[in-house]
Design an enzyme around this catalytic site. Sequence first.
Site, PDB file in Angstrom:
ATOM      1  N   CYS A  85       0.832  -1.209   0.000  1.00 38.99           N
ATOM      2  CA  CYS A  85       0.000   0.000   0.000  1.00 38.99           C
ATOM      3  C   CYS A  85       0.869   1.264   0.000  1.00 38.99           C
ATOM      4  O   CYS A  85       1.516   1.531  -0.988  1.00 38.99           O
ATOM      5  CB  CYS A  85      -0.988  -0.038   1.159  1.00 38.99           C
ATOM      6  N   HIS A 202      -3.652  -5.450   0.868  1.00 42.92           N
ATOM      7  CA  HIS A 202      -2.994  -5.686   2.157  1.00 42.92           C
ATOM      8  C   HIS A 202      -2.959  -7.162   2.547  1.00 42.92           C
ATOM      9  O   HIS A 202      -3.898  -7.645   3.180  1.00 42.92           O
ATOM     10  CB  HIS A 202      -3.748  -4.931   3.256  1.00 42.92           C
ATOM     11  N   GLU A 204      -1.213  -8.458   4.916  1.00 46.02           N
ATOM     12  CA  GLU A 204      -1.111  -8.598   6.380  1.00 46.02           C
ATOM     13  C   GLU A 204      -2.475  -8.515   7.060  1.00 46.02           C
ATOM     14  O   GLU A 204      -2.622  -8.925   8.205  1.00 46.02           O
ATOM     15  CB  GLU A 204      -0.139  -7.546   6.941  1.00 46.02           C
TER      16      GLU A 204
END
Lengths: 225, 83
Positions: A85, A202, A204
């Site tokens: 990002c 994303h 994560e």
Amino acid sequence: MTVSVIQFGGSNCDRDTVQALAHLDIDTELVWHEDGLPADATGIVLPGGFSYGDYLRAGAMAARSPIMDEVREAAESGTPVLGICNGAQIGCESSLTPGAFTTNESARFQCEHVHLRVENADTPWTDHFEEGEVVEFPIAHGEGRYEIDDARLEELEADDRVLFRYCDEDGEVTPEANPNGSKHSVAGVLGERDTVAVLMPHPERVSLPDIGATDGQGVLRAFGE
Amino acid sequence: MTAYTATVEVRLKHGVLDPEAETTERALERLGFDLEDLRAADRFEVDMDAASADDARERAGEMAERLLANPTIHDYEVSVEER
């Protein structure tokens, strides 16, 4: 064996990334950018957030901070580097990866789940997936539209450097499934080495089972190898 | 040394979509204005001392290359005036 997650002023996905990596038993530490890159860094994450308030262009300021010279040097010597990002914007702004991420076609901040098609499964970031596999990651960005001139993009595609494209749930790459107007629906690309990658979605945020899906683990596992 | 103001205008390359400009254009149309197109640009005014106008222009150009513009998506123009 320690992965450095680099914090800039305004990073806000740094600790999420540490938690996700820790869940995969990957030794990780937060590194404040002014402290410089630890000599024993075996991997580097440029995390998401809003470094320097997105002043000038998202990622522009962090890309010119001194630690990025060390990151580029490490990347050139083969250390895995992942930009997520805002980290992807920093990666492109610092020429670790080609192209640029700029204002979404909608001119709005977009926070939603998207489907991604794995375009190249023969990289450290995607070898836990199959080519053509569809995964679901969240996006949260205002400047995620991938731009690059047509000739460069053709080269990247010919060299298999597109990692992920936005697609629908069946894996079809359509304009409707492209959340931000990215050229050729590109969501993530490789640097000159396949050990360097950036992506706007994303991983994560989809890596901890307690939160739900774990598709993102496949990307982060690159640091455990 | 002479005091100059270098003006750097940074705009998107022709053909690169500018959603903010398009939104602004639509808002102007909603206000009843008649227009064909609208382009936006960032303008930076940099005050500096330099040996000559060419030196000032060169320094401002380098600022554009290295930070103010992103060559992947932007073109830029530099002009210099004595302050």
